[in-house]
Every structure is written in C-alpha cells, then in structure tokens.
Design an enzyme around this catalytic site. Structure first.
Site, short mmCIF file in Angstrom:
data_model
loop_
_atom_site.label_atom_id
_atom_site.label_comp_id
_atom_site.label_asym_id
_atom_site.label_seq_id
_atom_site.Cartn_x
_atom_site.Cartn_y
_atom_site.Cartn_z
N SER A 137 0.87 -1.18 0.00
CA SER A 137 0.00 0.00 0.00
C SER A 137 0.90 1.22 0.00
O SER A 137 2.08 1.13 0.37
CB SER A 137 -0.85 -0.02 1.27
N TYR A 178 -2.52 -1.11 10.37
CA TYR A 178 -2.43 -1.26 8.91
C TYR A 178 -1.09 -0.72 8.40
O TYR A 178 -0.39 -1.36 7.63
CB TYR A 178 -3.59 -0.51 8.26
P1 NAD Z 1 -11.44 -6.12 -0.36
O1 NAD Z 1 -12.04 -5.99 0.98
O2 NAD Z 1 -12.28 -5.97 -1.57
O3 NAD Z 1 -10.64 -7.49 -0.49
C1 NAD Z 1 -9.97 -8.08 0.58
C2 NAD Z 1 -9.91 -9.55 0.34
O4 NAD Z 1 -9.23 -10.15 1.45
C3 NAD Z 1 -11.29 -10.19 0.26
O5 NAD Z 1 -11.29 -11.22 -0.69
C4 NAD Z 1 -11.46 -10.77 1.66
O6 NAD Z 1 -12.36 -11.87 1.71
C5 NAD Z 1 -10.04 -11.19 1.95
N1 NAD Z 1 -9.78 -11.43 3.35
C6 NAD Z 1 -9.96 -10.60 4.40
N2 NAD Z 1 -9.66 -11.23 5.55
C7 NAD Z 1 -9.28 -12.48 5.21
C8 NAD Z 1 -8.84 -13.60 5.95
N3 NAD Z 1 -8.74 -13.60 7.30
N4 NAD Z 1 -8.53 -14.75 5.27
C9 NAD Z 1 -8.63 -14.78 3.91
N5 NAD Z 1 -9.03 -13.74 3.17
C10 NAD Z 1 -9.34 -12.61 3.82
O7 NAD Z 1 -10.26 -5.03 -0.37
P2 NAD Z 1 -9.18 -4.61 -1.46
O8 NAD Z 1 -9.16 -3.14 -1.44
O9 NAD Z 1 -9.34 -5.32 -2.75
O10 NAD Z 1 -7.86 -5.08 -0.72
C11 NAD Z 1 -6.97 -6.01 -1.24
C12 NAD Z 1 -5.57 -5.68 -0.78
O11 NAD Z 1 -5.19 -4.41 -1.31
C13 NAD Z 1 -5.43 -5.55 0.75
O12 NAD Z 1 -4.21 -6.11 1.16
C14 NAD Z 1 -5.40 -4.05 0.95
O13 NAD Z 1 -4.72 -3.69 2.12
C15 NAD Z 1 -4.66 -3.61 -0.29
N6 NAD Z 1 -4.82 -2.21 -0.63
C16 NAD Z 1 -6.04 -1.70 -0.91
C17 NAD Z 1 -6.14 -0.37 -1.22
C18 NAD Z 1 -7.45 0.27 -1.54
O14 NAD Z 1 -7.51 1.49 -1.61
N7 NAD Z 1 -8.52 -0.49 -1.75
C19 NAD Z 1 -5.00 0.44 -1.26
C20 NAD Z 1 -3.78 -0.12 -0.97
C21 NAD Z 1 -3.69 -1.46 -0.66
#
Ligand code: NAD
Length: 260
Positions: free
Chosen positions: A142, A155
């Site tokens: 991130s 986080y």
């Molecule tokens: P999201 O909530 O759509 O997806 C998260 C995924 O992780 C889902 O499939 C969820 O079921 C899974 N998950 C959560 N807890 C879990 C567990 N205990 N075991 C197995 N799976 C689990 O969110 P996203 O935005 O697509 O996030 C994906 C990644 O991207 C994360 O690591 C997040 O930190 C990172 N990220 C997101 C953003 C953003 O702005 N959305 C920015 C930077 C980084």
C-alpha cells in the site's frame, strides 16, 4: 504468457485480488481463489473465471489469520495443480481508530492477515519454486507501506512490515529464479475503502463527501481512484519473464500520493 502456470491469490473473492485472479487467468494461468464472501458469490466468481478464460479455478477457504489453515491451503493447491508458480499475498483488512482506543484484537488480526500470512505462504511456496527454478511472489502492500496516516496504526505497521519482508525474501531467493516484489497502491475503489468511510467519518467528525474528497482523494494528486484492473495489470507484468530483473521493489501505483 502464463499458460500452464498456477497463480494463487489470497483474498481474491473481491476487489483487487479478484481483478488479479481474472487478469492471470486471461493470460492462461489456472488460478486458486481464496477469501470470504457468500458461497453463491464465490461460486459465481470461480465459474466466471473458468467460463471467460477457459482455465481451471479452484477455491480454497483458508483463513489468512490461521497459520495451520494457510499451510493446508498451500499444500492443497500443490496437490491439485502440482505447483504454485505465482503467489500473490493480497488478503487484507483495515481498522481506523486512534491508538489509545484501538482494540488489541484488531491490532492482532491486522498484523496476522496483512503481514504474517505472507510469511506463512512464502515459506510454504518457496521450496517448490526453487525446485522448478521459477517463481513470482507479489505482495499487495500500500502507499501505507511508505508513508503513514493517523488512526491506521496496525495497517501502516503491517504494510511497512510487508515491504521489509518483500525485500528480505527477494535477497534470499535472488539466485533461484524467484522474484519478490510489492505493489503499493494508493486509494483503489473497493469494498475495503467503502467500509472505512463510516469509521473515518466518526474518527474525524466529517461527512461522507468530506471523507471521500478531503481525506481519501486529498492524498492523491490525480484526484482519481486507482482501479483494481490497473493494479492487476502491474501484477501481470511482474509475473512476466520481462520482469525477471525486478526484485525487492516496492512499486507505487498511487496517482502521485507518495511524490508529496
Ligand atoms: P477487499 O475488501 O475488496 O478485499 C480483501 C480480500 O481479502 C477479500 O477477498 C477478503 O475476503 C479477503 N480477506 C480478508 N480477511 C481475510 C482472511 N482472514 N482470510 C482470507 N481472506 C481474507 O479489499 P481490497 O481493497 O481489494 O484489498 C486487497 C488488498 O489491497 C489488501 O491487502 C489491501 O490492504 C490492499 N490495498 C487496498 C487499497 C485500496 O484502496 N482499496 C489500497 C492499498 C492497498
């Protein structure tokens, strides 16, 4: 490009992970999905990948906060497909609250899912990748792996840790045909971002519009959300042979956020 390869993406039932799994499948990889969502939604996503890209898609329900379940998932993926060639550590959760009231169990859960799970998957995948002389490990970090924001202590700590793990693993596997990189997205419009809006409204005493424009996009000079597909395209590039000299990198895709 990835025909015959297996790509396992943790947290791939929604958002960035699902876009990545679909992008790897589009390049011919069989994929392993993981994460939580309703059984119907998961099956829809799994069957959609098989139908759209004529590859195999397997769903494994391991909880990324439980090391024994992670080990079981990695073993099952190798048993079914014979290898895990591309490993994406993408599962992630968030909690927004000041440090003094930040629940201890939320801290533990975020460190477990966002950081420790990657250690567990990497140590399970590495022997097979080494034996085959080829592997791609991609960690979804991130912008918060590089800079901080208030009220996101767990986080930010986990994502900084994930960047450190990425660099360490890259050094350890540098002679094995395995690259290890982190992608550092800015704000991507996914359920994870949508869910933190109410907490941020409460923590900062703001309206929904103020959170979107003055907190989220305030950090992002382009004033646009990154899309899951853009992040997935970077992951596909990192999995390519052309990217074999990129290792140990933390690659920003953040609309200029960390240029500040
Ligand atoms: P999201 O909530 O759509 O997806 C998260 C995924 O992780 C889902 O499939 C969820 O079921 C899974 N998950 C959560 N807890 C879990 C567990 N205990 N075991 C197995 N799976 C689990 O969110 P996203 O935005 O697509 O996030 C994906 C990644 O991207 C994360 O690591 C997040 O930190 C990172 N990220 C997101 C953003 C953003 O702005 N959305 C920015 C930077 C980084």
């Amino acid at each position: 490009m990835l025909k015959g390869k297996i790509a396992l993406v943790t947290g791939s039932t929604s958002g960035i992970g699902l876009a990545m799994a679909r992008a790897f499948a589009e390049k011919g990889a069989n994929v392993v999905l993981n994460g939580s969502r309703s059984p119907d939604e998961i099956e829809l996503a799994r069957v959609g990948i098989e139908r759209d890209f004529s590859v195999k898609a397997l769903y494994l329900a391991a909880d990324m906060s439980v090391p024994a379940q992670i080990a079981q998932m990695m073993a099952e993926a190798e048993r079914v497909f014979g290898s895990v060639d591309v490993l994406v550590n993408n599962a992630g959760i968030q909690h927004v609250e000041p440090i003094e009231s930040f629940p201890v169990e939320k801290w533990d859960a975020i460190i477990a899912v966002n950081l420790s799970s990657a250690f567990h998957t990497i140590r399970a995948a590495a022997p097979g990748m080494k034996a085959r002389g080829w592997g791609r490990i991609i960690n979804t970090a991130s912008a918060h792996a590089l800079v901080a924001s208030p009220f996101k202590s767990a986080y930010v700590a986990a994502k900084h840790g994930l960047a450190g793990l990425t660099k360490t693993a890259a050094l350890e596997f540098a002679r094995d045909g395995i690259t290890v990189n982190a992608i550092a997205p800015g704000y991507v419009w996914t359920p994870l971002v949508e869910r933190q809006i109410p907490d941020t409204m409460a923590a900062r005493n703001l309206t929904r519009d103020q959170v979107v424009n003055d907190v989220l996009l305030e950090a992002q000079p382009t004033k646009e959300f990154v899309t899951p597909e853009q992040v997935a395209a970077l992951a596909v590039f990192l999995a390519s042979d052309e990217a074999k000299s990129i290792t140990g990198a933390v690659l920003s895709i953040d609309g200029g956020w960390t240029a500040h």
